[in-house]
Scaffold this motif. Structure first.
Motif, mmCIF file in Angstrom:
data_model
loop_
_atom_site.group_PDB
_atom_site.id
_atom_site.type_symbol
_atom_site.label_atom_id
_atom_site.label_comp_id
_atom_site.label_asym_id
_atom_site.label_seq_id
_atom_site.Cartn_x
_atom_site.Cartn_y
_atom_site.Cartn_z
ATOM 1 N N VAL A 59 6.540 1.854 -1.134
ATOM 2 C CA VAL A 59 7.786 0.807 -0.777
ATOM 3 C C VAL A 59 7.585 -0.694 -0.388
ATOM 4 O O VAL A 59 7.848 -1.500 -0.963
ATOM 5 N N VAL A 60 6.608 -0.439 0.574
ATOM 6 C CA VAL A 60 6.241 -1.751 1.193
ATOM 7 C C VAL A 60 5.557 -2.558 0.070
ATOM 8 O O VAL A 60 5.784 -4.120 -0.005
ATOM 9 N N ALA A 61 4.514 -2.178 -0.467
ATOM 10 C CA ALA A 61 3.728 -2.735 -1.345
ATOM 11 C C ALA A 61 4.730 -3.225 -2.610
ATOM 12 O O ALA A 61 4.447 -4.448 -2.801
ATOM 13 N N VAL A 62 5.363 -2.715 -3.071
ATOM 14 C CA VAL A 62 6.439 -2.949 -4.092
ATOM 15 C C VAL A 62 7.124 -4.317 -3.535
ATOM 16 O O VAL A 62 7.284 -5.194 -4.470
ATOM 17 N N ALA A 63 7.801 -4.151 -2.296
ATOM 18 C CA ALA A 63 8.774 -5.305 -1.807
ATOM 19 C C ALA A 63 7.538 -6.477 -1.584
ATOM 20 O O ALA A 63 8.202 -7.432 -1.791
ATOM 21 N N ALA A 64 6.625 -6.066 -1.086
ATOM 22 C CA ALA A 64 5.571 -7.367 -0.680
ATOM 23 C C ALA A 64 5.154 -8.083 -2.003
ATOM 24 O O ALA A 64 5.100 -9.407 -2.057
ATOM 25 N N SER A 65 4.965 -7.242 -2.941
ATOM 26 C CA SER A 65 4.578 -8.034 -4.212
ATOM 27 C C SER A 65 5.717 -8.762 -4.824
ATOM 28 O O SER A 65 5.558 -9.965 -5.282
ATOM 29 N N HIS A 98 -5.645 1.413 -3.835
ATOM 30 C CA HIS A 98 -5.006 1.486 -4.932
ATOM 31 C C HIS A 98 -3.893 0.321 -4.872
ATOM 32 O O HIS A 98 -3.663 -0.273 -6.298
ATOM 33 N N TYR A 99 -3.316 -0.374 -3.922
ATOM 34 C CA TYR A 99 -2.513 -1.688 -3.948
ATOM 35 C C TYR A 99 -3.460 -2.850 -3.880
ATOM 36 O O TYR A 99 -3.020 -3.819 -3.559
ATOM 37 N N GLY A 100 -4.875 -2.563 -3.572
ATOM 38 C CA GLY A 100 -5.475 -3.905 -3.326
ATOM 39 C C GLY A 100 -5.339 -4.347 -1.944
ATOM 40 O O GLY A 100 -5.591 -5.700 -1.824
#
Length: 282
Positions: A59-65, A98-100
């Protein structure tokens, strides 16, 4: 308090059944708001390597991206050494990669948790969770200090720390706010710290749906029947989880029993480790 903006949630493509897809949609709706991530200098994701941390990280990675601040996200794992499930630290690292994302490991200096218990002569309990404060929260704050120092700002840094706590887990966690200011972790001159609980309102089914949708590996202890991935023998764990852990990690169970016998203090007020070993058929 930071402004709130509507959440933007995306899912990885991949095969999944209709029930899982419906559960993902429900979880997306339950992520009602996210902080304005662009207003934070550091976004620190606390990862135990467990299912809730894993779903929260996505969730955080998607939102931060979406906010174009993925480079500000740092994933932290507090290494509990022999008391945590084998492979947990490496799994947390792979999940971050996985999210770099940058991955950092911190651990308490000195004895590990089981040796700490032996030296103190008592096990922690729900009212005295020094295991969390000393072996997790303390090392975590040293990382915040280091990350803020790296920035070399001429103002207090804005830090957002993210946890996978869910209301469904306990009454104590149910009463926590999804977004709050952390006075204890903040200072007047160097950093202002907020805490965000991105999946606070999610159910366990929503968590697993999110994990399966990403395709990122989860810890194999769950396939053994564990419902949580904290310490292998957490004093707050269910009896079912403790029995599962005894069968999966008998050597560590005997170490706990030896410490219990040495200090004359029960693993839990209502439950002795020696009793768990016996019930586990060991």
């Amino acid at each position: 308090m930071t402004n709130l903006v509507p959440a933007r949630v995306a899912y990885a493509t991949g095969p999944r059944d209709e029930r899982a897809a419906a559960t993902e949609v429900a979880a997306a709706r339950r992520t009602r708001d996210v902080p304005d991530l662009a207003t934070f200098d550091v976004i620190l994701v606390n990862s135990s390597g467990g299912k809730d941390s894993q779903a929260m990280l996505d969730v955080v990675a998607v939102a931060a991206s979406a906010a174009r601040v993925l480079h500000r996200v740092v994933v932290q794992h507090n290494d509990l050494r022999r008391v945590e499930w084998p492979g947990t630290r490496d799994l947390a690292r792979r999940q971050a990669e996985h999210y770099g994302l940058r991955f950092e490991v911190r651990r308490r200096s000195g004895p590990d948790l089981l040796e700490d218990i032996r030296q103190r002569g008592k096990f922690p309990d729900a009212a005295r969770r020094w295991c969390t404060s000393d072996h997790k929260r303390g090392p975590g704050r040293t990382l915040i200090t280091a990350l803020v120092h790296e920035l070399r700002l001429d103002r207090p840094a804005r830090v957002l720390q993210c946890f996978g706590f869910r209301a469904e887990e306990s009454p104590g966690r149910a009463g926590r706010a999804e977004l709050s200011y952390d006075q204890g972790a903040s200072t007047q001159t160097t950093r202002h710290v907020w805490t965000w609980l991105p999946i606070h309102s999610w159910t366990v089914d929503e968590v697993w749906a999110r994990i399966h949708a990403t395709g990122v590996p989860y810890h194999p202890a769950y396939d053994l029947g564990m419902s949580r991935l904290s310490c292998s023998f957490c004093v707050l764990a269910s009896k079912r989880d403790l029995l599962t852990a005894c069968r999966a990690r008998p050597d560590l169970a005997y170490e706990y029993a030896a410490v219990e016998a040495e200090i004359g203090h029960s693993f839990r007020k209502d439950l002795r480790m020696a009793q768990l070993i016996e019930e586990a058929g060991m």
